[in-house]
Design a protein around this motif. Structure first.
Motif, short mmCIF file in Angstrom:
data_model
loop_
_atom_site.label_atom_id
_atom_site.label_comp_id
_atom_site.label_asym_id
_atom_site.label_seq_id
_atom_site.Cartn_x
_atom_site.Cartn_y
_atom_site.Cartn_z
N PHE A 26 0.81 -1.21 0.00
CA PHE A 26 0.00 0.00 0.00
C PHE A 26 0.85 1.27 0.00
CE2 PHE A 26 -2.64 -3.06 2.42
CZ PHE A 26 -3.74 -3.11 1.58
N ARG A 27 0.38 2.24 -0.76
CA ARG A 27 0.88 3.61 -0.64
C ARG A 27 -0.31 4.47 -0.24
NH1 ARG A 27 1.70 8.54 -3.41
NH2 ARG A 27 3.79 9.43 -3.05
N VAL A 28 -0.23 5.11 0.92
CA VAL A 28 -1.34 5.90 1.46
C VAL A 28 -0.93 7.37 1.45
CG1 VAL A 28 -2.91 6.25 3.38
CG2 VAL A 28 -2.02 3.95 2.90
N GLU A 29 -1.64 8.16 0.67
CA GLU A 29 -1.33 9.59 0.57
C GLU A 29 -2.41 10.39 1.30
OE1 GLU A 29 -0.87 13.18 -2.74
OE2 GLU A 29 -1.31 11.13 -3.38
N PRO A 30 -2.07 11.08 2.38
CA PRO A 30 -3.04 11.93 3.06
C PRO A 30 -3.21 13.25 2.32
CG PRO A 30 -0.95 12.03 4.20
CD PRO A 30 -0.75 11.10 3.05
N VAL A 31 -4.45 13.67 2.15
CA VAL A 31 -4.76 14.92 1.46
C VAL A 31 -5.62 15.77 2.40
CG1 VAL A 31 -5.89 15.98 -0.54
CG2 VAL A 31 -4.69 13.78 -0.79
N ARG A 32 -5.12 16.92 2.80
CA ARG A 32 -5.84 17.78 3.75
C ARG A 32 -7.14 18.28 3.13
NH1 ARG A 32 -4.14 20.89 8.35
NH2 ARG A 32 -6.05 21.72 9.26
N VAL A 33 -8.25 18.10 3.84
CA VAL A 33 -9.56 18.49 3.34
C VAL A 33 -10.22 19.48 4.30
CG1 VAL A 33 -9.92 16.40 1.96
CG2 VAL A 33 -10.58 16.39 4.39
N ALA A 34 -11.43 19.92 3.97
CA ALA A 34 -12.11 20.99 4.70
C ALA A 34 -13.00 20.41 5.79
CB ALA A 34 -12.93 21.83 3.74
N HIS A 35 -12.64 20.66 7.05
CA HIS A 35 -13.40 20.19 8.21
C HIS A 35 -12.98 21.08 9.39
CE1 HIS A 35 -16.17 17.20 9.62
NE2 HIS A 35 -15.38 16.76 10.58
N PRO A 36 -13.80 21.16 10.43
CA PRO A 36 -13.46 22.07 11.54
C PRO A 36 -12.19 21.71 12.30
CG PRO A 36 -15.80 21.56 11.56
CD PRO A 36 -15.18 20.64 10.56
N VAL A 37 -11.75 20.46 12.22
CA VAL A 37 -10.49 20.04 12.83
C VAL A 37 -9.56 19.56 11.72
CG1 VAL A 37 -11.63 19.38 14.98
CG2 VAL A 37 -11.26 17.65 13.19
N PRO A 38 -8.25 19.43 11.97
CA PRO A 38 -7.37 18.89 10.93
C PRO A 38 -7.88 17.53 10.45
CG PRO A 38 -6.06 19.85 12.69
CD PRO A 38 -7.49 19.86 13.17
N ALA A 39 -8.13 17.44 9.15
CA ALA A 39 -8.75 16.24 8.60
C ALA A 39 -8.14 15.94 7.23
CB ALA A 39 -10.26 16.41 8.47
N TYR A 40 -8.09 14.66 6.91
CA TYR A 40 -7.43 14.21 5.69
C TYR A 40 -8.30 13.20 4.95
CZ TYR A 40 -3.24 16.28 7.72
OH TYR A 40 -2.34 17.17 8.26
N GLY A 41 -8.38 13.37 3.65
CA GLY A 41 -8.81 12.27 2.81
C GLY A 41 -7.61 11.36 2.60
N LEU A 42 -7.86 10.10 2.32
CA LEU A 42 -6.78 9.12 2.18
C LEU A 42 -6.86 8.47 0.80
CD1 LEU A 42 -7.09 7.54 5.73
CD2 LEU A 42 -5.41 9.23 4.98
N ARG A 43 -5.80 8.63 0.03
CA ARG A 43 -5.72 8.05 -1.31
C ARG A 43 -4.82 6.82 -1.20
NH1 ARG A 43 -6.71 9.79 -6.65
NH2 ARG A 43 -5.24 8.92 -8.17
N VAL A 44 -5.43 5.65 -1.33
CA VAL A 44 -4.75 4.38 -1.09
C VAL A 44 -4.53 3.67 -2.43
CG1 VAL A 44 -4.82 2.19 0.15
CG2 VAL A 44 -5.93 4.21 1.14
N SER A 45 -3.26 3.37 -2.73
CA SER A 45 -2.93 2.69 -3.98
C SER A 45 -2.22 1.38 -3.68
CB SER A 45 -2.04 3.57 -4.85
OG SER A 45 -2.69 4.78 -5.18
N ALA A 46 -2.50 0.39 -4.52
CA ALA A 46 -1.77 -0.89 -4.49
C ALA A 46 -1.74 -1.39 -5.92
CB ALA A 46 -2.44 -1.90 -3.57
N GLY A 47 -0.54 -1.68 -6.42
CA GLY A 47 -0.43 -2.02 -7.83
C GLY A 47 -0.90 -0.85 -8.67
N SER A 48 -1.79 -1.13 -9.61
CA SER A 48 -2.30 -0.08 -10.50
C SER A 48 -3.65 0.45 -10.06
CB SER A 48 -2.42 -0.63 -11.93
OG SER A 48 -3.35 -1.71 -11.96
N ARG A 49 -4.12 0.04 -8.88
CA ARG A 49 -5.46 0.39 -8.42
C ARG A 49 -5.42 1.45 -7.33
NH1 ARG A 49 -9.50 -1.77 -11.74
NH2 ARG A 49 -8.67 -3.70 -12.62
N THR A 50 -6.47 2.29 -7.30
CA THR A 50 -6.53 3.37 -6.32
C THR A 50 -7.91 3.47 -5.71
OG1 THR A 50 -4.82 4.66 -7.46
CG2 THR A 50 -6.28 5.85 -5.97
N LEU A 51 -7.94 3.51 -4.39
CA LEU A 51 -9.13 3.78 -3.59
C LEU A 51 -8.97 5.16 -2.97
CD1 LEU A 51 -11.59 3.10 -1.66
CD2 LEU A 51 -9.91 2.01 -0.17
#
Length: 262
Positions: free
Chosen positions: A143-168
C-alpha cells in the motif's frame, strides 16, 4: 479469477454510520486488504478509521492481530475512539501483550488517544501502538497511502490508497473543496461521505451532500462511487438519488459487511 485480472485491493465496510453509531451500523471503519507482490499467501491489511462501535464489528472480518496498520482521517470520536478497545486487546491479550503496530493520524494523535483512555500522555498507548503524524505519503507492504488535507473544523485528511495499479480514495469527513478533486482524480473507487442533504441550510466546510459526492466523482473520472457516513436520521436512498442525478457511473451505498474489489 486469474492473477492477471485479480483485484489489487479488497475493501470491506466495517462501519458506515455518520457522526455516531446507529441501530444498524457502527461508525466509520473500513478494512482494506491486498496481497504482497512477492508472496500471494501474505495478505496485508490496513484499517481506515476506527470509530464508535467499530472494533467489535471488525472482529467479524479479521483477527485484530492480523491488522498491519491503522490510518485515521481525523480525530473526532466517530472516526477514532474505538482504538481504546484495540489498546485493551493488545495490552492484556491472554497469550501476552501483542507487538505494537503503526497508527497514522493528524498532529496530536498520540496525545488524543491517551486522553481518550484517561492515560498519562507519556507513555500513553505507546507500548501498544507506534504513533505517527502525517507528513507525506506512507508505505505499508503493497500500500501507498497519501493523506490529502480536506475541509473540516479540525485537521482532517482524505486518504488516497494505492496498491499495484489500483486506487481507492476515501474522503473521510470534508466539505466541498479543491482538495477533494485531487484526492479523487481517476480513482477506481471513491468512498465518499454524504452526511448532508441538498437544499437544507447546511454549514460550510463540514460535510458533503450526495450531490456533492456525485459531482466530484463525475468531474474526476471516478469509476465507482460508494456513498457512506449518512447519519441515522437521514435515509441513504435520498443521498443515492442526489448522486445519481449528476453521476452516471457505478453507484452504491455502503452497508456493514459489504465488500468491493478495487
Amino acid at each position: 479469477m486469474s492473477p492477471a485480472t485479480s483485484p489489487a485491493m479488497k475493501l470491506t465496510v466495517i462501519g458506515c454510520s455518520g457522526s455516531f453509531a446507529g441501530p444498524d451500523s457502527a461508525a466509520s471503519c473500513y478494512l482494506v486488504e491486498a496481497p504482497d507482490p512477492a508472496d500471494a499467501e501474505r495478505i496485508w491489511r490496513i484499517v481506515l478509521d476506527l470509530g464508535s462501535g467499530a472494533f467489535g464489528a471488525l472482529q467479524r472480518h479479521v483477527d485484530p492481530d492480523a491488522v498491519d496498520a491503522v490510518f485515521f482521517s481525523h480525530l473526532h470520536p466517530d472516526h477514532c475512539l474505538d482504538l481504546c478497545g484495540y489498546y485493551v486487546l493488545r495490552k492484556y491479550h491472554p497469550h501476552g501483550a501483542l507487538p505494537p503496530i503503526p497508527v497514522w493520524g493528524p498532529a496530536g494523535v498520540a496525545a488524543r488517544m491517551a486522553r481518550a483512555y484517561d492515560l498519562p500522555a507519556d507513555p500513553g498507548m505507546g507500548s501498544e501502538f507506534e504513533f505517527h503524524e502525517y507528513a507525506g505519503a506512507v508505505e505499508v507492504g503493497p500500500f501507498r497511502v497519501e493523506p490529502v488535507r480536506v475541509a473540516h473544523p479540525v485537521p482532517a485528511y482524505g486518504l488516497r490508497v494505492s496498491a499495484g495499479s489500483r486506487t481507492l480514495a476515501y474522503t473521510g469527513d470534508t466539505g466541498p473543496c479543491e482538495a477533494l478533486d485531487r484526492l479523487a482524480a481517476g480513482a477506481d473507487l471513491l468512498l465518499a461521505e454524504a452526511s448532508f442533504r441538498q437544499g437544507d441550510d447546511n454549514p460550510g466546510d463540514l460535510h458533503l451532500t450526495g450531490r456533492d459526492a456525485g459531482e466530484a466523482a463525475a468531474r474526476t473520472g471516478v469509476r465507482r462511487l460508494v456513498l457512506t457516513h449518512v447519519p441515522p436520521w437521514y435515509d441513504v436512498a435520498d443521498a443515492m438519488d442526489e448522486a445519481a442525478e449528476v453521476y452516471d457511473g457505478h453507484l452504491a451505498a455502503a452497508a456493514p459487511g459489504a465488500t468491493y474489489d478495487v
